[in-house]
Design an enzyme around this catalytic site. Structure first.
Site, PDB file in Angstrom:
ATOM      1  N   GLY A  47       0.687  -1.267  -0.052  1.00 38.93           N
ATOM      2  CA  GLY A  47       0.157  -0.005   0.004  1.00 38.93           C
ATOM      3  C   GLY A  47       0.736   1.263   0.093  1.00 38.93           C
ATOM      4  N   VAL A  52       5.542   0.936   6.455  1.00 41.79           N
ATOM      5  CA  VAL A  52       6.593  -0.337   6.004  1.00 41.79           C
ATOM      6  C   VAL A  52       6.867  -0.207   4.400  1.00 41.79           C
ATOM      7  CG1 VAL A  52       7.366  -2.481   5.917  1.00 41.79           C
ATOM      8  CG2 VAL A  52       5.990  -1.928   7.842  1.00 41.79           C
ATOM      9  N   CYS A  53       5.852   0.267   3.762  1.00 36.42           N
ATOM     10  CA  CYS A  53       6.101   0.537   2.329  1.00 36.42           C
ATOM     11  C   CYS A  53       6.659   1.558   2.192  1.00 36.42           C
ATOM     12  CB  CYS A  53       4.476   0.501   1.704  1.00 36.42           C
ATOM     13  SG  CYS A  53       3.751  -1.049   1.505  1.00 36.42           S
ATOM     14  N   THR A  54       6.452   2.889   2.709  1.00 37.32           N
ATOM     15  CA  THR A  54       7.131   4.119   2.693  1.00 37.32           C
ATOM     16  C   THR A  54       8.800   3.481   3.053  1.00 37.32           C
ATOM     17  OG1 THR A  54       5.192   5.359   3.089  1.00 37.32           O
ATOM     18  CG2 THR A  54       7.365   6.226   3.403  1.00 37.32           C
ATOM     19  N   LEU A  57      10.188   1.599   0.212  1.00 39.18           N
ATOM     20  CA  LEU A  57      10.508   2.098  -1.179  1.00 39.18           C
ATOM     21  C   LEU A  57      11.445   3.498  -0.952  1.00 39.18           C
ATOM     22  CD1 LEU A  57       8.384   0.157  -1.908  1.00 39.18           C
ATOM     23  CD2 LEU A  57       7.530   1.765  -3.553  1.00 39.18           C
TER      24      LEU A  57
END
Length: 158
Positions: A47, A52-54, A57
């Site tokens: 998402g 965590v995705c931030t 990436l």
């Protein structure tokens, strides 16, 4: 579908995506077949703008020049729409393409779908011939491979 193994041809796909560069949103179509000839890092993430995705990436963004120096390209793929990707890219200063798999077709083709969360956080390194050479498929979405780990896999290809 099952998860492609190292040595398998990577499932081909075409998805809409965008890049935000110099404050401008650039929409395009991204096809695996068009990336043949260069190593490709596919980072599937659950998402946009989640903690965590931030972190994941942004860590790849910090190493983007190293990937580029090796001739590799990096694409992020998630099920959110392009407008969400734009907000995420702007908010996190991401300059590599974010692809939108709203149908989940590519997520299923790579075998990384997960009930309840949409997809398993996964990274595939695909060589210049379109063959999967390395993969990391998370069982729980809180861990991701570090950029230096992925870079070492790309270095082994060049």
């Amino acid at each position: 579908m099952s998860i492609p193994e190292p040595g398998d041809d990577a499932p081909d796909f075409t998805l809409p995506g965008l890049i935000v560069r110099n404050g401008e949103r650039l929409d395009d179509e991204y096809a695996l077949s068009a990336a043949i000839g260069r190593p490709l890092v596919l980072a599937f993430y659950p998402g946009d703008a989640t903690p965590v995705c931030t972190a994941q990436l942004c860590s790849y963004q910090e190493e983007l020049d190293d990937f580029t120096d090796l001739g590799a390209i990096v694409w992020g793929i998630s099920p959110q729409a392009l407008d969400s990707h734009e907000d995420f890219a702007r908010g996190s200063s991401l300059t590599f393409p974010l692809l939108s798999d709203t149908s989940g077709d590519v997520i299923r083709a790579y075998g990384v779908q997960a009930p309840g969360i949409g997809l398993r956080r996964s990274v595939f390194v695909i060589d210049a011939d379109g063959v999967v050479r390395w993969r990391h498929v998370g069982l729980v979405g809180l861990r991701f491979p570090k950029a230096e780990t992925i870079r070492a896999q790309v270095e082994a290809l060049v």
